[in-house]
Design a protein around this motif. Structure first.
Motif, PDB file in Angstrom:
ATOM      1  N   ASP A 142      15.312   4.310  28.765  1.00  0.00           N
ATOM      2  CA  ASP A 142      16.357   4.974  29.510  1.00  0.00           C
ATOM      3  C   ASP A 142      15.865   5.132  30.950  1.00  0.00           C
ATOM      4  O   ASP A 142      14.825   5.738  31.185  1.00  0.00           O
ATOM      5  CB  ASP A 142      16.561   6.348  28.850  1.00  0.00           C
ATOM      6  CG  ASP A 142      17.575   7.211  29.569  1.00  0.00           C
ATOM      7  OD1 ASP A 142      17.954   6.888  30.705  1.00  0.00           O
ATOM      8  OD2 ASP A 142      17.973   8.235  28.992  1.00  0.00           O
ATOM      9  N   PRO A 143      16.595   4.543  31.910  1.00  0.00           N
ATOM     10  CA  PRO A 143      16.119   4.620  33.286  1.00  0.00           C
ATOM     11  C   PRO A 143      16.085   6.046  33.843  1.00  0.00           C
ATOM     12  O   PRO A 143      15.406   6.309  34.817  1.00  0.00           O
ATOM     13  CB  PRO A 143      17.128   3.767  34.066  1.00  0.00           C
ATOM     14  CG  PRO A 143      18.305   3.579  33.181  1.00  0.00           C
ATOM     15  CD  PRO A 143      17.860   3.782  31.774  1.00  0.00           C
ATOM     16  N   GLU A 144      16.800   6.951  33.203  1.00  0.00           N
ATOM     17  CA  GLU A 144      16.886   8.314  33.731  1.00  0.00           C
ATOM     18  C   GLU A 144      15.751   9.228  33.299  1.00  0.00           C
ATOM     19  O   GLU A 144      15.358  10.127  34.017  1.00  0.00           O
ATOM     20  CB  GLU A 144      18.207   8.969  33.308  1.00  0.00           C
ATOM     21  CG  GLU A 144      19.444   8.123  33.564  1.00  0.00           C
ATOM     22  CD  GLU A 144      19.541   7.678  35.004  1.00  0.00           C
ATOM     23  OE1 GLU A 144      19.172   8.458  35.888  1.00  0.00           O
ATOM     24  OE2 GLU A 144      19.963   6.517  35.247  1.00  0.00           O
ATOM     25  N   ARG A 145      15.281   9.052  32.089  1.00  0.00           N
ATOM     26  CA  ARG A 145      14.251   9.981  31.599  1.00  0.00           C
ATOM     27  C   ARG A 145      13.471   9.338  30.466  1.00  0.00           C
ATOM     28  O   ARG A 145      13.920   8.394  29.826  1.00  0.00           O
ATOM     29  CB  ARG A 145      14.905  11.278  31.118  1.00  0.00           C
ATOM     30  CG  ARG A 145      15.904  11.075  30.015  1.00  0.00           C
ATOM     31  CD  ARG A 145      16.807  12.290  29.801  1.00  0.00           C
ATOM     32  NE  ARG A 145      18.153  12.101  30.318  1.00  0.00           N
ATOM     33  CZ  ARG A 145      18.566  12.399  31.555  1.00  0.00           C
ATOM     34  NH1 ARG A 145      17.744  12.908  32.409  1.00  0.00           N
ATOM     35  NH2 ARG A 145      19.807  12.189  31.947  1.00  0.00           N
ATOM     36  N   GLY A 149      24.182   6.153  24.414  1.00  0.00           N
ATOM     37  CA  GLY A 149      22.749   6.262  24.595  1.00  0.00           C
ATOM     38  C   GLY A 149      21.952   6.478  23.323  1.00  0.00           C
ATOM     39  O   GLY A 149      20.716   6.556  23.365  1.00  0.00           O
ATOM     40  N   ARG A 150      22.633   6.587  22.211  1.00  0.00           N
ATOM     41  CA  ARG A 150      21.942   6.772  20.933  1.00  0.00           C
ATOM     42  C   ARG A 150      20.909   5.664  20.709  1.00  0.00           C
ATOM     43  O   ARG A 150      21.178   4.500  21.002  1.00  0.00           O
ATOM     44  CB  ARG A 150      22.984   6.760  19.809  1.00  0.00           C
ATOM     45  CG  ARG A 150      22.416   7.125  18.458  1.00  0.00           C
ATOM     46  CD  ARG A 150      23.549   7.211  17.425  1.00  0.00           C
ATOM     47  NE  ARG A 150      23.104   6.849  16.099  1.00  0.00           N
ATOM     48  CZ  ARG A 150      23.896   6.372  15.142  1.00  0.00           C
ATOM     49  NH1 ARG A 150      25.203   6.211  15.385  1.00  0.00           N
ATOM     50  NH2 ARG A 150      23.417   6.068  13.963  1.00  0.00           N
ATOM     51  N   GLU A 190      18.933  -4.485  37.136  1.00  0.00           N
ATOM     52  CA  GLU A 190      18.007  -3.374  37.253  1.00  0.00           C
ATOM     53  C   GLU A 190      17.094  -3.434  36.038  1.00  0.00           C
ATOM     54  O   GLU A 190      17.598  -3.482  34.912  1.00  0.00           O
ATOM     55  CB  GLU A 190      18.841  -2.089  37.167  1.00  0.00           C
ATOM     56  CG  GLU A 190      18.480  -1.029  38.149  1.00  0.00           C
ATOM     57  CD  GLU A 190      19.396   0.165  37.974  1.00  0.00           C
ATOM     58  OE1 GLU A 190      20.380   0.246  38.725  1.00  0.00           O
ATOM     59  OE2 GLU A 190      19.133   0.979  37.076  1.00  0.00           O
ATOM     60  N   LEU A 191      15.815  -3.421  36.240  1.00  0.00           N
ATOM     61  CA  LEU A 191      14.892  -3.490  35.104  1.00  0.00           C
ATOM     62  C   LEU A 191      14.277  -2.132  34.805  1.00  0.00           C
ATOM     63  O   LEU A 191      13.732  -1.475  35.683  1.00  0.00           O
ATOM     64  CB  LEU A 191      13.761  -4.485  35.383  1.00  0.00           C
ATOM     65  CG  LEU A 191      14.155  -5.924  35.681  1.00  0.00           C
ATOM     66  CD1 LEU A 191      12.899  -6.775  35.817  1.00  0.00           C
ATOM     67  CD2 LEU A 191      15.076  -6.479  34.611  1.00  0.00           C
ATOM     68  N   THR A 192      14.380  -1.723  33.554  1.00  0.00           N
ATOM     69  CA  THR A 192      13.793  -0.457  33.100  1.00  0.00           C
ATOM     70  C   THR A 192      12.541  -0.794  32.316  1.00  0.00           C
ATOM     71  O   THR A 192      12.513  -0.734  31.102  1.00  0.00           O
ATOM     72  CB  THR A 192      14.798   0.295  32.212  1.00  0.00           C
ATOM     73  OG1 THR A 192      16.014   0.441  32.929  1.00  0.00           O
ATOM     74  CG2 THR A 192      14.283   1.672  31.845  1.00  0.00           C
ATOM     75  N   ILE A 193      11.534  -1.192  33.033  1.00  0.00           N
ATOM     76  CA  ILE A 193      10.320  -1.713  32.425  1.00  0.00           C
ATOM     77  C   ILE A 193       9.168  -0.810  32.780  1.00  0.00           C
ATOM     78  O   ILE A 193       8.240  -0.608  32.026  1.00  0.00           O
ATOM     79  CB  ILE A 193      10.048  -3.132  33.008  1.00  0.00           C
ATOM     80  CG1 ILE A 193      10.780  -4.174  32.187  1.00  0.00           C
ATOM     81  CG2 ILE A 193       8.580  -3.406  33.060  1.00  0.00           C
ATOM     82  CD1 ILE A 193      10.458  -5.581  32.644  1.00  0.00           C
ATOM     83  N   ASP A 194       9.257  -0.270  33.969  1.00  0.00           N
ATOM     84  CA  ASP A 194       8.204   0.552  34.543  1.00  0.00           C
ATOM     85  C   ASP A 194       8.692   1.995  34.514  1.00  0.00           C
ATOM     86  O   ASP A 194       9.733   2.305  35.093  1.00  0.00           O
ATOM     87  CB  ASP A 194       8.013   0.071  35.987  1.00  0.00           C
ATOM     88  CG  ASP A 194       7.013   0.886  36.765  1.00  0.00           C
ATOM     89  OD1 ASP A 194       6.637   1.982  36.311  1.00  0.00           O
ATOM     90  OD2 ASP A 194       6.619   0.436  37.862  1.00  0.00           O
TER      91      ASP A 194
END
Ligand SMILES: [Mn+2]
Ligand SMILES: [Mn+2]
Ligand SMILES: [Zn+2]
Ligand SMILES: [Zn+2]
Lengths: 141, 141
Positions: A73-76, A95-96, B69-73
DNA sequence: TTCAAAAGTTGGAATCGTTCTAAACAGTCG
DNA sequence: CGACTGTTTAGAACGATTCCAACTTTTGAA
Protein backbone atom coordinates in the motif's frame (compact mmCIF):
# COMPACT_ATOMS: atom_id res chain seq x y z
CA UNK A 1 -0.58 -18.10 22.04
CA UNK A 2 1.16 -19.55 25.10
CA UNK A 3 3.84 -20.93 22.83
CA UNK A 4 4.28 -17.48 21.39
CA UNK A 5 4.73 -15.96 24.80
CA UNK A 6 7.33 -18.54 25.74
CA UNK A 7 9.16 -17.88 22.52
CA UNK A 8 9.39 -14.17 23.15
CA UNK A 9 10.40 -14.64 26.74
CA UNK A 10 13.21 -16.92 25.62
CA UNK A 11 14.42 -14.38 23.13
CA UNK A 12 14.86 -12.01 26.04
CA UNK A 13 12.00 -9.71 25.22
CA UNK A 14 10.27 -8.18 28.19
CA UNK A 15 6.62 -8.96 28.07
CA UNK A 16 4.71 -5.92 29.21
CA UNK A 17 0.92 -5.78 29.24
CA UNK A 18 0.96 -3.56 26.17
CA UNK A 19 3.16 -5.97 24.29
CA UNK A 20 1.04 -8.91 25.29
CA UNK A 21 -2.04 -7.11 24.03
CA UNK A 22 -0.33 -6.34 20.74
CA UNK A 23 0.86 -9.94 20.41
CA UNK A 24 -2.60 -11.17 21.16
CA UNK A 25 -4.10 -8.87 18.58
CA UNK A 26 -1.62 -10.07 15.97
CA UNK A 27 -1.83 -13.77 16.82
CA UNK A 28 -3.59 -15.47 13.94
CA UNK A 29 -4.61 -12.12 12.47
CA UNK A 30 -4.88 -12.44 8.70
CA UNK A 31 -6.16 -8.91 8.07
CA UNK A 32 -2.71 -7.39 7.46
CA UNK A 33 -3.31 -4.48 9.82
CA UNK A 34 -1.59 -1.12 9.76
CA UNK A 35 0.06 0.42 12.81
CA UNK A 36 -3.06 2.48 13.27
CA UNK A 37 -5.34 -0.58 13.15
CA UNK A 38 -3.26 -2.11 15.92
CA UNK A 39 -3.16 1.11 17.89
CA UNK A 40 -6.91 1.56 17.75
CA UNK A 41 -7.69 -2.01 18.69
CA UNK A 42 -5.23 -2.30 21.56
CA UNK A 43 -6.03 1.15 22.91
CA UNK A 44 -9.42 -0.15 23.99
CA UNK A 45 -7.78 -2.26 26.67
CA UNK A 46 -4.87 0.09 27.32
CA UNK A 47 -6.18 3.62 26.97
CA UNK A 48 -2.78 5.19 27.59
CA UNK A 49 -1.15 3.23 24.77
CA UNK A 50 0.99 5.38 22.53
CA UNK A 51 1.86 5.05 18.88
CA UNK A 52 5.49 4.88 19.88
CA UNK A 53 4.86 1.64 21.71
CA UNK A 54 3.08 0.14 18.74
CA UNK A 55 5.91 1.09 16.43
CA UNK A 56 8.57 0.01 18.91
CA UNK A 57 6.97 -3.37 19.39
CA UNK A 58 6.45 -3.88 15.69
CA UNK A 59 10.04 -3.02 15.00
CA UNK A 60 11.20 -5.48 17.64
CA UNK A 61 9.01 -8.19 16.14
CA UNK A 62 10.21 -7.45 12.64
CA UNK A 63 13.83 -7.63 13.81
CA UNK A 64 13.13 -10.97 15.48
CA UNK A 65 11.62 -12.20 12.25
CA UNK A 66 8.25 -12.73 13.86
CA UNK A 67 6.37 -10.20 11.79
CA UNK A 68 6.73 -9.06 8.19
CA UNK A 69 6.38 -5.53 6.91
CA UNK A 70 4.37 -5.34 3.70
CA UNK A 71 5.10 -2.69 1.07
CA UNK A 72 1.87 -3.15 -0.81
CA UNK A 73 0.00 0.00 0.00
CA UNK A 74 1.67 3.23 -1.10
CA UNK A 75 0.04 5.11 1.77
CA UNK A 76 1.10 3.11 4.79
CA UNK A 77 2.84 -0.03 5.93
CA UNK A 78 0.88 -3.17 6.69
CA UNK A 79 2.07 -5.88 9.05
CA UNK A 80 1.77 -9.62 8.69
CA UNK A 81 2.28 -11.97 11.64
CA UNK A 82 2.47 -14.89 9.24
CA UNK A 83 6.11 -15.03 8.20
CA UNK A 84 5.92 -18.17 6.12
CA UNK A 85 6.73 -17.18 2.54
CA UNK A 86 3.54 -16.38 0.72
CA UNK A 87 1.97 -13.92 -1.70
CA UNK A 88 -0.95 -11.49 -1.59
CA UNK A 89 -4.13 -10.53 -3.43
CA UNK A 90 -5.23 -6.93 -3.13
CA UNK A 91 -8.71 -5.65 -3.85
CA UNK A 92 -8.25 -2.52 -5.91
CA UNK A 93 -11.56 -1.14 -4.63
CA UNK A 94 -11.43 -1.55 -0.88
CA UNK A 95 -7.80 -2.40 -0.26
CA UNK A 96 -8.56 -5.73 1.37
CA UNK A 97 -5.50 -7.98 1.39
CA UNK A 98 -5.72 -11.76 1.14
CA UNK A 99 -3.08 -14.48 1.35
CA UNK A 100 -1.87 -16.81 -1.39
CA UNK A 101 -0.01 -19.79 -0.03
CA UNK A 102 1.55 -21.18 -3.17
CA UNK A 103 5.24 -21.39 -3.93
CA UNK A 104 5.59 -20.38 -7.57
CA UNK A 105 9.39 -20.14 -7.49
CA UNK A 106 9.97 -23.13 -9.81
CA UNK A 107 7.82 -21.51 -12.47
CA UNK A 108 9.49 -18.13 -12.33
CA UNK A 109 12.55 -18.60 -14.49
CA UNK A 110 14.38 -15.40 -15.19
CA UNK A 111 15.78 -14.44 -18.58
CA UNK A 112 19.51 -14.49 -18.91
CA UNK A 113 19.72 -10.72 -19.23
CA UNK A 114 18.41 -10.53 -15.68
CA UNK A 115 20.50 -13.29 -14.13
CA UNK A 116 23.49 -11.66 -15.73
CA UNK A 117 23.06 -8.57 -13.59
CA UNK A 118 21.28 -9.89 -10.49
CA UNK A 119 21.59 -12.91 -8.22
CA UNK A 120 17.97 -13.43 -7.31
CA UNK A 121 17.09 -15.18 -4.08
CA UNK A 122 13.39 -14.62 -3.48
CA UNK A 123 10.21 -13.23 -4.90
CA UNK A 124 6.88 -11.85 -3.87
CA UNK A 125 3.78 -11.62 -6.01
CA UNK A 126 0.99 -9.10 -5.69
CA UNK A 127 -2.21 -10.20 -7.37
CA UNK A 128 -4.71 -7.45 -8.10
CA UNK A 129 -8.44 -7.80 -8.49
CA UNK A 130 -11.78 -7.14 -6.88
CA UNK A 131 -13.04 -8.94 -3.81
CA UNK A 132 -16.45 -10.61 -3.82
CA UNK A 133 -17.71 -8.08 -1.36
CA UNK A 134 -16.95 -5.16 -3.64
CA UNK A 135 -18.24 -7.05 -6.65
CA UNK A 136 -21.56 -7.60 -4.99
CA UNK A 137 -21.80 -3.93 -4.11
CA UNK A 138 -21.08 -2.94 -7.67
CA UNK A 139 -23.82 -5.17 -9.03
CA UNK A 140 -26.49 -3.97 -6.64
CA UNK A 141 -25.69 -0.38 -7.55
CA UNK B 1 10.34 11.88 -28.38
CA UNK B 2 8.52 13.95 -30.99
CA UNK B 3 5.79 11.34 -31.09
CA UNK B 4 5.50 11.68 -27.35
CA UNK B 5 5.08 15.42 -27.56
CA UNK B 6 2.39 15.08 -30.19
CA UNK B 7 0.63 12.53 -28.05
CA UNK B 8 0.51 14.82 -25.05
CA UNK B 9 -0.58 17.79 -27.06
CA UNK B 10 -3.42 15.75 -28.49
CA UNK B 11 -4.50 14.70 -25.07
CA UNK B 12 -4.92 18.36 -24.28
CA UNK B 13 -1.96 18.67 -21.96
CA UNK B 14 -0.25 22.02 -21.98
CA UNK B 15 3.37 21.63 -22.85
CA UNK B 16 5.45 23.94 -20.77
CA UNK B 17 9.25 23.95 -20.81
CA UNK B 18 9.28 22.28 -17.39
CA UNK B 19 7.04 19.51 -18.59
CA UNK B 20 9.05 18.99 -21.70
CA UNK B 21 12.18 18.69 -19.61
CA UNK B 22 10.51 16.17 -17.33
CA UNK B 23 9.20 14.19 -20.29
CA UNK B 24 12.63 14.22 -21.83
CA UNK B 25 14.21 13.02 -18.64
CA UNK B 26 11.70 10.19 -18.37
CA UNK B 27 11.78 9.18 -22.03
CA UNK B 28 13.49 5.81 -22.21
CA UNK B 29 14.63 6.09 -18.60
CA UNK B 30 14.89 2.62 -17.07
CA UNK B 31 16.27 3.72 -13.71
CA UNK B 32 12.87 3.95 -11.98
CA UNK B 33 13.56 7.41 -10.56
CA UNK B 34 11.93 8.99 -7.54
CA UNK B 35 10.33 12.44 -7.60
CA UNK B 36 13.52 13.77 -6.09
CA UNK B 37 15.71 12.17 -8.78
CA UNK B 38 13.59 13.90 -11.39
CA UNK B 39 13.59 17.18 -9.50
CA UNK B 40 17.36 17.20 -9.14
CA UNK B 41 18.01 16.31 -12.76
CA UNK B 42 15.54 18.74 -14.29
CA UNK B 43 16.47 21.56 -11.94
CA UNK B 44 19.81 21.84 -13.71
CA UNK B 45 18.08 23.22 -16.78
CA UNK B 46 15.24 24.93 -14.93
CA UNK B 47 16.65 26.30 -11.70
CA UNK B 48 13.31 27.65 -10.54
CA UNK B 49 11.62 24.25 -10.87
CA UNK B 50 9.56 23.34 -7.84
CA UNK B 51 8.69 19.98 -6.36
CA UNK B 52 5.05 20.84 -6.85
CA UNK B 53 5.55 20.90 -10.60
CA UNK B 54 7.31 17.56 -10.57
CA UNK B 55 4.51 16.00 -8.54
CA UNK B 56 1.81 17.70 -10.61
CA UNK B 57 3.30 16.49 -13.85
CA UNK B 58 3.82 12.99 -12.56
CA UNK B 59 0.24 12.83 -11.38
CA UNK B 60 -0.99 14.01 -14.77
CA UNK B 61 1.12 11.39 -16.51
CA UNK B 62 -0.05 8.65 -14.16
CA UNK B 63 -3.67 9.65 -14.76
CA UNK B 64 -3.08 9.53 -18.49
CA UNK B 65 -1.59 6.08 -18.11
CA UNK B 66 1.76 7.23 -19.45
CA UNK B 67 3.71 6.56 -16.28
CA UNK B 68 3.40 3.94 -13.56
CA UNK B 69 3.84 4.49 -9.87
CA UNK B 70 5.86 1.74 -8.23
CA UNK B 71 5.19 0.71 -4.64
CA UNK B 72 8.39 -1.20 -4.21
CA UNK B 73 10.34 0.98 -1.85
CA UNK B 74 8.74 1.59 1.54
CA UNK B 75 10.40 4.98 1.80
CA UNK B 76 9.34 6.69 -1.41
CA UNK B 77 7.53 6.21 -4.67
CA UNK B 78 9.40 5.36 -7.83
CA UNK B 79 8.14 6.15 -11.31
CA UNK B 80 8.33 4.04 -14.43
CA UNK B 81 7.75 5.53 -17.88
CA UNK B 82 7.49 2.02 -19.30
CA UNK B 83 3.86 1.11 -18.84
CA UNK B 84 3.95 -2.22 -20.64
CA UNK B 85 3.18 -4.89 -18.05
CA UNK B 86 6.39 -6.15 -16.55
CA UNK B 87 8.00 -7.13 -13.27
CA UNK B 88 10.97 -5.91 -11.25
CA UNK B 89 14.16 -7.11 -9.58
CA UNK B 90 15.33 -5.17 -6.57
CA UNK B 91 18.84 -5.25 -5.17
CA UNK B 92 18.45 -5.55 -1.41
CA UNK B 93 21.80 -3.82 -0.88
CA UNK B 94 21.68 -0.71 -3.03
CA UNK B 95 18.03 -0.52 -4.02
CA UNK B 96 18.73 -0.68 -7.73
CA UNK B 97 15.62 -1.69 -9.67
CA UNK B 98 15.76 -3.73 -12.86
CA UNK B 99 13.04 -4.80 -15.30
CA UNK B 100 11.78 -8.30 -16.03
CA UNK B 101 9.86 -8.50 -19.26
CA UNK B 102 8.26 -11.90 -18.94
CA UNK B 103 4.56 -12.61 -18.71
CA UNK B 104 4.20 -15.30 -16.07
CA UNK B 105 0.41 -15.07 -15.86
CA UNK B 106 -0.23 -18.52 -17.38
CA UNK B 107 1.92 -20.13 -14.70
CA UNK B 108 0.32 -18.33 -11.78
CA UNK B 109 -2.79 -20.38 -11.15
CA UNK B 110 -4.57 -19.42 -8.00
CA UNK B 111 -6.00 -21.91 -5.51
CA UNK B 112 -9.75 -22.14 -5.37
CA UNK B 113 -9.90 -20.61 -1.90
CA UNK B 114 -8.51 -17.43 -3.45
CA UNK B 115 -10.64 -17.36 -6.60
CA UNK B 116 -13.64 -17.91 -4.38
CA UNK B 117 -13.13 -14.55 -2.70
CA UNK B 118 -11.31 -12.51 -5.36
CA UNK B 119 -11.65 -11.96 -9.09
CA UNK B 120 -8.02 -11.49 -10.01
CA UNK B 121 -7.11 -9.51 -13.10
CA UNK B 122 -3.41 -8.79 -12.92
CA UNK B 123 -0.23 -9.45 -11.03
CA UNK B 124 3.14 -7.95 -10.34
CA UNK B 125 6.21 -9.78 -9.16
CA UNK B 126 9.07 -8.34 -7.14
CA UNK B 127 12.22 -10.41 -7.34
CA UNK B 128 14.78 -9.77 -4.64
CA UNK B 129 18.47 -10.35 -4.82
CA UNK B 130 21.86 -8.67 -5.08
CA UNK B 131 23.09 -6.87 -8.14
CA UNK B 132 26.46 -7.72 -9.64
CA UNK B 133 27.80 -4.38 -8.63
CA UNK B 134 27.09 -4.97 -4.97
CA UNK B 135 28.31 -8.54 -5.21
CA UNK B 136 31.64 -7.39 -6.55
CA UNK B 137 31.98 -4.88 -3.73
CA UNK B 138 31.24 -7.52 -1.15
CA UNK B 139 33.95 -9.82 -2.50
CA UNK B 140 36.65 -7.21 -2.64
CA UNK B 141 35.94 -6.23 0.96
C1' DT C 1 -0.92 39.81 -33.77
C1' DT C 2 -3.60 40.42 -29.66
C1' DC C 3 -5.83 38.98 -25.60
C1' DA C 4 -8.25 36.66 -22.08
C1' DA C 5 -9.61 32.19 -20.22
C1' DA C 6 -7.77 28.10 -18.68
C1' DA C 7 -4.16 25.69 -17.08
C1' DG C 8 0.49 25.54 -15.09
C1' DT C 9 4.22 27.20 -11.90
C1' DT C 10 6.06 28.52 -7.63
C1' DG C 11 7.59 28.84 -2.59
C1' DG C 12 5.95 27.96 1.39
C1' DA C 13 2.64 26.07 4.50
C1' DA C 14 0.15 21.95 5.71
C1' DT C 15 -0.53 17.01 6.14
C1' DC C 16 0.39 12.40 7.25
C1' DG C 17 2.81 8.32 8.44
C1' DT C 18 6.69 7.22 11.00
C1' DT C 19 10.77 8.03 14.00
C1' DC C 20 13.03 10.28 17.72
C1' DT C 21 13.52 12.27 22.42
C1' DA C 22 13.50 13.01 27.17
C1' DA C 23 11.27 12.13 31.24
C1' DA C 24 8.57 9.04 33.97
C1' DC C 25 7.97 3.90 35.05
C1' DA C 26 8.49 -0.94 36.14
C1' DG C 27 10.85 -5.17 37.09
C1' DT C 28 15.26 -7.25 38.90
C1' DC C 29 19.03 -7.90 41.69
C1' DG C 30 21.97 -6.82 45.47
C1' DC D 1 15.84 0.38 49.96
C1' DG D 2 18.81 2.16 45.62
C1' DA D 3 20.91 1.30 41.09
C1' DC D 4 20.29 -0.67 36.66
C1' DT D 5 17.95 -1.75 32.51
C1' DG D 6 14.67 -1.74 29.35
C1' DT D 7 9.73 0.15 28.41
C1' DT D 8 6.15 3.50 27.93
C1' DT D 9 4.54 7.93 26.99
C1' DA D 10 3.43 12.60 24.99
C1' DG D 11 4.95 15.40 22.07
C1' DA D 12 8.50 17.18 18.97
C1' DA D 13 10.85 16.24 14.71
C1' DC D 14 11.19 14.32 10.17
C1' DG D 15 10.66 13.28 5.28
C1' DA D 16 7.73 12.47 1.47
C1' DT D 17 3.87 14.26 -0.57
C1' DT D 18 -0.08 17.43 -1.08
C1' DC D 19 -2.22 21.79 -0.81
C1' DC D 20 -2.54 26.81 -1.33
C1' DA D 21 -2.86 31.42 -3.19
C1' DA D 22 -0.57 34.55 -6.03
C1' DC D 23 1.56 34.92 -10.21
C1' DT D 24 2.87 33.47 -15.09
C1' DT D 25 2.31 30.93 -19.49
C1' DT D 26 0.07 28.64 -23.04
C1' DT D 27 -3.29 28.36 -26.32
C1' DG D 28 -6.77 29.28 -29.47
C1' DA D 29 -10.24 32.47 -30.98
C1' DA D 30 -10.93 37.08 -32.61
MN1 LIG E 1 -0.14 -12.37 4.40
MN1 LIG F 1 10.15 -1.07 -14.86
ZN1 LIG G 1 -12.95 -5.11 -1.97
ZN1 LIG H 1 23.09 -3.42 -5.64
Amino acid sequence: MQKQIEKYRKKGMKLTPQRLAILEYLDGNTAHPTAEDIYRAVKKKHPTLSFATVYNTLQALVNMGEVMELTIDPERKHFDPDTTPHHHVICTRCGRIGDVFVDYSRRLELPEEVTRSFTVTSNHIDFYGVCKNCERKRRTK
